[in-house]
Design an enzyme around this catalytic site. Structure first.
Site: not given
Ligand code: NAD
Ligand code: NA
Length: 396
Positions: A52, A73-74, A110, A139, A234, A272-274
């Site tokens: 997202f 963080f990559e 971080d 996340a 959840y 969604l699939v992430t």
């Molecule tokens: P994702 O794993 O695709 O993205 C996580 C991002 O956080 C990445 O850019 C990663 O580099 C960054 N990150 C992680 N740890 C870090 C750190 N210590 N420092 C800097 N960057 C860091 O996850 P996502 O699914 O896009 O989740 C993003 C948000 O959306 C979360 O709050 C999640 O709960 C929420 N969300 C996800 C879903 C779902 O189904 N995937 C649904 C609703 C809400």
């Molecule tokens: Na994200």
């Protein structure tokens, strides 16, 4: 080097630079196809490299011509090892932003640390002055607390009693029963420390103190609710406590942004699939059934469709931002529709190893999962050598 997917458990150990680039290009094309949004102009995205957050960065830049700073963080590529997908996504994003004449810089480190906050704020002050939108989309399974030095690890567990339900191993398609033992009180505190709102608040406090928040700015963090099927693990589990905290933090941040007429929101997004969601038990089975139903009804969306709609139909419309009774923006509205949820519940009761290929969209789940790592895209020659020397333009 020829790069193939190498799976271990819920993760893929390799990622494909060309495929990640294709994923970014597809998202850019989608956003452009929807036309311009009268949206933000200077955007900070925390968690900008995948999921997202990446979709938020792309929508800001290519839907609203915004300058963007992305924090993530990559892992960079190393000898014999590919980078993490967010690295390649960010390299591709930066390259496309440059071509389009859009300001874009990235910070890899971080986001929970004081150091990365200070570095980001210094960059904002130097290059952009002030920000008019902050997206908070982290996340993470772990957070080192910047003030106490304590390492908090989040867990995905029910509270109070053991939760037993169906789950699927999406690699093999085997549906089995899983029992997850309840968490301890400490687990709740740790999960709230990692995925709750404290760090979001810290970012906003620091930005505000530095004078880096523009008048009328917005900040948005992402949450999830989901159906009663997954509630125990959840929304009423440890992660749900963290989301409760995140949602409550929005009100506190709005309070502290009063001096600049700013507002904080939580947007509840679709499942969604992430990388983050594939690690949660039970959720992959739910998602594969949900995809089937939503695709049949013609209302399926991915991250980019969700975030484009968030910007165009919620955040940047004239008039008030529509929210639910708890003040949250809902772009999970189609997922939560009664007809969708009734259909999913019915499929859920029938889902087994034998029936899932027919009942669910396991193929769609797998394909989305591979796509996260840059695999399975049309137009990419996966047998061709790839150059692993990818650098991220504009990386600070
Ligand atoms: P994702 O794993 O695709 O993205 C996580 C991002 O956080 C990445 O850019 C990663 O580099 C960054 N990150 C992680 N740890 C870090 C750190 N210590 N420092 C800097 N960057 C860091 O996850 P996502 O699914 O896009 O989740 C993003 C948000 O959306 C979360 O709050 C999640 O709960 C929420 N969300 C996800 C879903 C779902 O189904 N995937 C649904 C609703 C809400
Ligand atoms: Na994200």
């Amino acid at each position: 080097m020829i790069i193939e997917p190498r799976m271990r458990g819920f993760i893929c150990l390799t990622s494909h630079t060309k495929g990640c680039e294709q994923s970014v290009l597809n998202q850019i094309d989608f956003v452009k196809s929807k036309g311009e949004i009268d949206g933000p102009k200077k955007v900070l995205v925390i968690g900008a490299s995948t999921g997202f957050g990446l979709a938020s960065r792309i929508t800001s830049a290519f839907g609203s011509n915004a300058a963007t700073i992305g924090v993530f963080f990559e892992k960079a590529p190393q000898a014999g090892k590919t980078a993490s997908p967010g690295w390649y996504n960010s390299a591709a994003f930066q390259q496309e932003a440059k071509k389009a004449g859009l300001y874009a810089k990235s910070i890899n480190g971080d986001a929970f640390s004081d150091e990365i906050k200070a570095k980001t704020i210094a960059l904002i002050k130097e290059d952009l002055g002030q920000i008019d939108l902050v997206i908070y989309s982290l996340a993470s399974p772990v957070r080192v607390h910047p003030k106490t030095g304590v390492t908090h690890r989040s867990v995905l567990k029910p509270i109070g009693q053991t939760y037993t339900n169906k789950t699927v191993d999406f690699h093999t398609g085997v549906v089995s029963e899983i029992s997850i033992a309840p968490c301890t009180d400490e687990d709740i505190d740790n999960t709230v420390a990692v995925m709750g709102g404290e760090d979001w608040q810290m970012w906003m406090d620091e930005l505000l103190k530095a004078g880096a928040i523009a008048d009328g700015a917005k900040t948005v963090a992402y949450s999830y609710i989901g159906p009663s099927l997954t509630e125990a693990v959840y929304r009423k589990g440890t992660i749900g406590k963290a989301k409760d905290h995140l949602e409550a933090t929005a009100f506190k941040i709005t309070e502290s942004l009063k001096s600049v007429n700013g507002e904080a929101y939580v947007s509840v997004n679709k499942a969604l699939v992430t990388q983050a969601s594939s690690a949660i038990p039970v959720i992959p089975l739910y998602i594969s059934l949900l995809y089937k139903v939503m695709k049949e009804k013609g209302i399926h969306e991915g991250c980019i469709e969700q975030i484009q709609r968030l910007f165009a139909e919620r955040l940047y419309t004239s008039g008030e931002i529509a929210t639910d009774e708890a003040g949250r923006i809902r772009i999970d509205d189609w997922e939560m529709r009664e007809d969708v949820q009734n259909a999913v519940a019915e499929l859920w009761s029938k889902a087994s190893t034998e029936t899932l290929p027919e009942l669910g969209d396991l193929a769609g789940y797998k394909s989305d999962f591979l796509n996260l790592f840059g695999f399975g895209f049309d137009g990419i020659d996966y047998l061709a050598d790839v150059n692993e020397q990818t650098e991220i333009e504009g990386l600070q």
